[in-house]
Design a protein around this motif. Structure first.
Motif, PDB file in Angstrom:
ATOM      1  N   LEU A 117      12.903 -11.397  14.322  1.00 40.30           N
ATOM      2  CA  LEU A 117      11.554 -11.387  13.752  1.00 40.30           C
ATOM      3  C   LEU A 117      10.478 -11.493  14.832  1.00 40.30           C
ATOM      4  O   LEU A 117       9.401 -10.908  14.689  1.00 40.30           O
ATOM      5  CB  LEU A 117      11.396 -12.542  12.758  1.00 40.30           C
ATOM      6  CG  LEU A 117      12.028 -12.349  11.382  1.00 40.30           C
ATOM      7  CD1 LEU A 117      11.844 -13.588  10.541  1.00 40.30           C
ATOM      8  CD2 LEU A 117      11.426 -11.144  10.673  1.00 40.30           C
ATOM      9  N   ASP A 118      10.768 -12.212  15.907  1.00 37.08           N
ATOM     10  CA  ASP A 118       9.765 -12.385  16.959  1.00 37.08           C
ATOM     11  C   ASP A 118       9.572 -11.124  17.798  1.00 37.08           C
ATOM     12  O   ASP A 118       8.651 -11.035  18.601  1.00 37.08           O
ATOM     13  CB  ASP A 118      10.143 -13.564  17.862  1.00 37.08           C
ATOM     14  CG  ASP A 118      11.523 -13.391  18.503  1.00 37.08           C
ATOM     15  OD1 ASP A 118      12.357 -12.662  17.937  1.00 37.08           O
ATOM     16  OD2 ASP A 118      11.752 -13.992  19.566  1.00 37.08           O
ATOM     17  N   LYS A 119      10.439 -10.131  17.572  1.00 33.08           N
ATOM     18  CA  LYS A 119      10.323  -8.886  18.337  1.00 33.08           C
ATOM     19  C   LYS A 119       9.841  -7.712  17.469  1.00 33.08           C
ATOM     20  O   LYS A 119       9.924  -6.558  17.888  1.00 33.08           O
ATOM     21  CB  LYS A 119      11.687  -8.530  18.945  1.00 33.08           C
ATOM     22  CG  LYS A 119      12.213  -9.596  19.911  1.00 33.08           C
ATOM     23  CD  LYS A 119      12.347  -9.045  21.297  1.00 33.08           C
ATOM     24  CE  LYS A 119      12.657 -10.088  22.354  1.00 33.08           C
ATOM     25  NZ  LYS A 119      13.718 -10.998  22.156  1.00 33.08           N
ATOM     26  N   MET A 120       9.349  -8.004  16.290  1.00 27.84           N
ATOM     27  CA  MET A 120       8.807  -6.942  15.446  1.00 27.84           C
ATOM     28  C   MET A 120       7.605  -6.291  16.128  1.00 27.84           C
ATOM     29  O   MET A 120       6.870  -6.958  16.865  1.00 27.84           O
ATOM     30  CB  MET A 120       8.385  -7.490  14.075  1.00 27.84           C
ATOM     31  CG  MET A 120       9.538  -7.814  13.150  1.00 27.84           C
ATOM     32  SD  MET A 120       8.974  -8.443  11.543  1.00 27.84           S
ATOM     33  CE  MET A 120       8.217  -6.985  10.823  1.00 27.84           C
TER      34      MET A 120
END
Length: 197
Positions: free
Chosen positions: A141-144
């Motif tokens: 999610l932190d790399k979306m």
């Protein structure tokens, strides 16, 4: 107010709720009085007050019960449903079928004299569902490429927009068709579904 399984109580509450919906459609919530509700439901004031404090308590109870039923019906029943590659996704189909079966309620709540808070509550349910699914299935999610809140808000508002149009336009499309297009647009993207590359 107390819950009851007494059939007479259930029938009376339904009469009052039906009267509420009729009057919202005809005159809007702000013009509804307990007197109008009791006349429409053909009950006396004491019967109304035995079940609800006022019209706002009645409205809240009506909306909460409907949305609870909607969530129970439409919610994914298994992980297999969520990762299935076919369209429509089963939970989209159940949601569309529920709305179709309860079309009068949804048309009134989301219509010209409707209740803005109802649409907001429906939107929040969709956002919560999207957030939970994203949390569960997105690997990082932190790399979306966009903030997850953008994605959640975009999809939830788009779904509400499709539902609103479907209701406003007389529901000329079947629940199956609506569910298929909504789930397809959510997964593949609107431009892809429209054939725009």
């Amino acid at each position: 107010m107390e819950k009851s399984n007494d059939l007479r109580v259930i029938r009376t509450k339904q009469l009052i709720r039906d009267a509420l919906l009729t009057l919202i459609k005809e005159v809007g919530l702000e013009n509804i009085t307990v007197k109008k509700l009791t006349e429409c439901a053909q009950i006396n004031r004491s019967t109304f007050y035995a079940h609800f404090y006022d019209k706002y308590d009645l409205l809240e109870s009506t909306i909460n019960d409907e949305l609870l039923s909607f969530v129970e019906e439409a919610a994914p029943k298994s992980e297999e449903e969520l990762i299935a590659t076919h369209y429509p996704k089963a939970f989209y189909l159940r949601a569309a079928q529920y709305i179709y079966q309860r079309a009068d309620f949804f048309k009134i709540m989301m219509g010209e004299n409707g209740i803005p808070s109802f649409q907001q509550q429906l939107l929040q349910i969709m956002k919560k569902y999207m957030a939970e699914r994203l949390e569960k299935f997105h690997p990082q999610l932190d790399k979306m490429e966009i903030p997850k809140e953008f994605f959640i808000s975009y999809v939830a508002h788009a779904n509400i927009g499709v539902i609103s149009y479907w209701l406003e336009s007389g529901m000329q499309y079947s629940p199956q068709y609506v569910a298929e297009k909504m789930s397809n647009m959510t997964v593949e993207g609107p431009l892809s579904v429209a054939g725009i590359k």
